[in-house]
Design a protein around this motif. Structure first.
Motif, PDB file in Angstrom:
ATOM      1  N   GLU A   1      45.187  42.547  28.150  1.00  0.00           N
ATOM      2  CA  GLU A   1      44.979  41.813  26.990  1.00  0.00           C
ATOM      3  C   GLU A   1      45.222  42.743  25.851  1.00  0.00           C
ATOM      4  N   VAL A   2      44.869  44.056  25.811  1.00  0.00           N
ATOM      5  CA  VAL A   2      45.214  44.940  24.884  1.00  0.00           C
ATOM      6  C   VAL A   2      46.837  45.174  24.685  1.00  0.00           C
ATOM      7  N   SER A   3      47.441  45.338  25.826  1.00  0.00           N
ATOM      8  CA  SER A   3      48.871  45.159  25.779  1.00  0.00           C
ATOM      9  C   SER A   3      49.603  44.269  24.906  1.00  0.00           C
ATOM     10  N   GLU A   4      48.943  42.852  25.131  1.00  0.00           N
ATOM     11  CA  GLU A   4      49.794  41.810  24.621  1.00  0.00           C
ATOM     12  C   GLU A   4      49.120  41.658  23.356  1.00  0.00           C
ATOM     13  N   GLY A   5      48.320  42.476  22.840  1.00  0.00           N
ATOM     14  CA  GLY A   5      47.903  42.178  21.506  1.00  0.00           C
ATOM     15  C   GLY A   5      46.881  40.969  21.203  1.00  0.00           C
ATOM     16  N   GLU A   6      46.193  40.479  22.356  1.00  0.00           N
ATOM     17  CA  GLU A   6      45.380  39.449  22.677  1.00  0.00           C
ATOM     18  C   GLU A   6      43.962  39.788  21.885  1.00  0.00           C
TER      19      GLU A   6
ATOM     20  N   ASP B   1      49.329  54.549  25.445  1.00  0.00           N
ATOM     21  CA  ASP B   1      49.619  54.977  23.930  1.00  0.00           C
ATOM     22  C   ASP B   1      49.331  54.309  22.864  1.00  0.00           C
ATOM     23  N   ARG B   2      48.103  53.794  22.868  1.00  0.00           N
ATOM     24  CA  ARG B   2      47.543  52.847  21.715  1.00  0.00           C
ATOM     25  C   ARG B   2      47.286  53.711  20.634  1.00  0.00           C
TER      26      ARG B   2
ATOM     27  N   HIS C   1      38.946  57.428   9.051  1.00  0.00           N
ATOM     28  CA  HIS C   1      38.203  58.146  10.300  1.00  0.00           C
ATOM     29  C   HIS C   1      36.981  58.864   9.857  1.00  0.00           C
ATOM     30  N   GLY C   2      35.773  58.783  10.438  1.00  0.00           N
ATOM     31  CA  GLY C   2      34.612  59.581  10.167  1.00  0.00           C
ATOM     32  C   GLY C   2      34.592  60.898  11.003  1.00  0.00           C
ATOM     33  N   ALA C   3      35.600  60.951  11.828  1.00  0.00           N
ATOM     34  CA  ALA C   3      35.551  62.296  12.726  1.00  0.00           C
ATOM     35  C   ALA C   3      37.340  62.507  12.981  1.00  0.00           C
ATOM     36  N   PHE C   4      37.496  63.713  13.279  1.00  0.00           N
ATOM     37  CA  PHE C   4      38.845  64.261  13.487  1.00  0.00           C
ATOM     38  C   PHE C   4      39.223  64.029  14.706  1.00  0.00           C
ATOM     39  N   VAL C   5      40.338  63.226  14.984  1.00  0.00           N
ATOM     40  CA  VAL C   5      41.008  62.838  16.163  1.00  0.00           C
ATOM     41  C   VAL C   5      42.356  63.032  16.394  1.00  0.00           C
ATOM     42  N   THR C   6      43.060  63.288  17.499  1.00  0.00           N
ATOM     43  CA  THR C   6      44.308  63.528  17.776  1.00  0.00           C
ATOM     44  C   THR C   6      45.213  63.067  18.823  1.00  0.00           C
ATOM     45  N   SER C   7      44.333  62.452  19.755  1.00  0.00           N
ATOM     46  CA  SER C   7      44.894  61.773  20.926  1.00  0.00           C
ATOM     47  C   SER C   7      45.021  60.263  20.897  1.00  0.00           C
ATOM     48  N   GLN C   8      45.649  59.650  21.825  1.00  0.00           N
ATOM     49  CA  GLN C   8      45.897  58.149  21.757  1.00  0.00           C
ATOM     50  C   GLN C   8      44.425  57.575  21.962  1.00  0.00           C
ATOM     51  N   SER C   9      44.594  56.183  21.679  1.00  0.00           N
ATOM     52  CA  SER C   9      43.077  55.718  21.323  1.00  0.00           C
ATOM     53  C   SER C   9      42.602  54.923  22.784  1.00  0.00           C
ATOM     54  N   PHE C  10      43.399  54.413  23.616  1.00  0.00           N
ATOM     55  CA  PHE C  10      42.989  53.680  24.544  1.00  0.00           C
ATOM     56  C   PHE C  10      43.370  54.151  26.089  1.00  0.00           C
ATOM     57  N   PRO C  11      42.110  54.528  26.862  1.00  0.00           N
ATOM     58  CA  PRO C  11      40.559  54.016  26.593  1.00  0.00           C
ATOM     59  C   PRO C  11      39.978  55.071  25.862  1.00  0.00           C
ATOM     60  N   SER C  12      38.773  55.095  25.283  1.00  0.00           N
ATOM     61  CA  SER C  12      38.114  56.227  24.561  1.00  0.00           C
ATOM     62  C   SER C  12      37.861  57.029  25.610  1.00  0.00           C
ATOM     63  N   GLY C  13      38.137  58.423  25.349  1.00  0.00           N
ATOM     64  CA  GLY C  13      37.663  59.379  26.371  1.00  0.00           C
ATOM     65  C   GLY C  13      36.415  59.872  26.176  1.00  0.00           C
ATOM     66  N   HIS C  14      35.660  59.731  25.049  1.00  0.00           N
ATOM     67  CA  HIS C  14      34.335  59.959  24.891  1.00  0.00           C
ATOM     68  C   HIS C  14      33.410  58.851  25.651  1.00  0.00           C
ATOM     69  N   ALA C  15      33.829  57.678  25.689  1.00  0.00           N
ATOM     70  CA  ALA C  15      32.993  56.800  26.451  1.00  0.00           C
ATOM     71  C   ALA C  15      33.336  56.715  27.748  1.00  0.00           C
ATOM     72  N   MET C  16      34.653  57.139  28.229  1.00  0.00           N
ATOM     73  CA  MET C  16      34.697  57.317  29.698  1.00  0.00           C
ATOM     74  C   MET C  16      34.145  58.469  30.029  1.00  0.00           C
ATOM     75  N   LEU C  17      34.469  59.688  29.649  1.00  0.00           N
ATOM     76  CA  LEU C  17      33.891  60.703  30.114  1.00  0.00           C
ATOM     77  C   LEU C  17      32.250  61.093  30.231  1.00  0.00           C
ATOM     78  N   SER C  18      31.755  60.272  29.091  1.00  0.00           N
ATOM     79  CA  SER C  18      30.257  60.402  29.020  1.00  0.00           C
ATOM     80  C   SER C  18      29.641  59.565  30.039  1.00  0.00           C
ATOM     81  N   ALA C  19      30.342  58.527  30.309  1.00  0.00           N
ATOM     82  CA  ALA C  19      30.080  57.592  31.516  1.00  0.00           C
ATOM     83  C   ALA C  19      30.190  58.487  32.962  1.00  0.00           C
ATOM     84  N   VAL C  20      31.049  59.083  33.182  1.00  0.00           N
ATOM     85  CA  VAL C  20      31.488  59.820  34.282  1.00  0.00           C
ATOM     86  C   VAL C  20      30.314  60.786  34.371  1.00  0.00           C
TER      87      VAL C  20
END
Length: 238
Positions: A37-42, A127-128, A136-155
């Motif tokens: 869905e994200v890739s198609e812009g939905e 590559d989103r 932005h309220g924080a410094f970021v450099t990498s691509q957006s999808f998926p959220s690394g913070h959300a994914m790695l905190s879950a892991v």
């Protein structure tokens, strides 16, 4: 043979493993559908609506709430940073080594390192771009999808929460550890949206693929424990 009689012949451990596999498979399926869905812009309208809901309509550079809330969200988002998660993982690995559970320590290290590599690979594949609606309220450099913070905190949090839960026989303590792990994961993800550094679907995708990865690693550990390749948990009454 009926379904009820078949289930009656399956032990609790087997039922738990089957349920875990089902949840992991569902998580990966949800991620694949969301990625499509994200890739198609939905998801653009949903992402924009939720992201703007966290901002002052008169000033999009101003997140909702007092200044202390914004600072608190920066503190929360740091819980899912690479540095904090690395330190936390090393502390747990060191503990497992000290109690002579070196194979379990290797499993934890493998789960986290694998999660980091998977996160970077997924970001590179999709590559989103980061949100461009608000500052932005924080410094970021990498691509957006998926959220690394959300994914790695879950892991990390769910893996460590599950380790703590399996060290206890008291059901309330098991629920407590897993609930804390889940709450920390949710708070980190919400902070990324609040600070405007991720689209909501980035965070949702990070959560579901992180959950799936953590469960897959946990099943692998249980299987290896059953074969005597990884040390079993220590039971106590807390």
């Amino acid at each position: 043979m009926t379904l009820s009689s078949l289930l009656a012949r399956i032990g609790f451990a087997e039922k738990s493993a089957l349920l875990t596999m089902a949840v992991a498979a569902t998580a990966f399926y949800v991620f694949s559908e969301l990625a499509d869905e994200v890739s198609e812009g939905e998801t653009r309208a949903f992402d924009e609506a939720v992201l703007l809901a966290f901002r002052n309509p008169q000033n999009l550079s101003d997140p909702l709430g007092p200044r202390w809330l914004e600072e608190m969200m920066r503190d929360f988002t740091a819980l899912g940073s690479f540095g904090v998660l690395t330190v936390l993982t090393l502390v747990v690995i060191g503990f497992l080594v000290l109690v002579r559970k070196r194979h379990a320590a290797l499993m934890v290290a493998g789960a986290v390192i694998g999660g980091v590599l998977a996160s970077h690979l997924l970001k590179w594949v999709f590559d989103r771009s980061r949100p461009d609606l608000v500052p932005h309220g924080a410094f970021v450099t990498s691509q957006s999808f998926p959220s690394g913070h959300a994914m790695l905190s879950a892991v990390v949090f769910l893996t460590l929460g599950a380790l703590l839960a399996r060290s206890q026989e008291n059901v309330r303590l098991k629920i407590y550890f897993l609930s804390i792990a889940a709450c920390l994961t949710v708070v980190v993800g919400i902070s990324r949206i609040y600070l405007g550094v991720h689209w909501p679907t980035d965070v949702i995708a990070g959560w579901v693929v992180g959950i799936g990865w953590a469960l897959l690693c946990w099943l692998t550990m249980l299987w290896l424990q059953g074969r005597g390749k990884v040390e079993p948990e220590s039971n106590n009454n807390g």
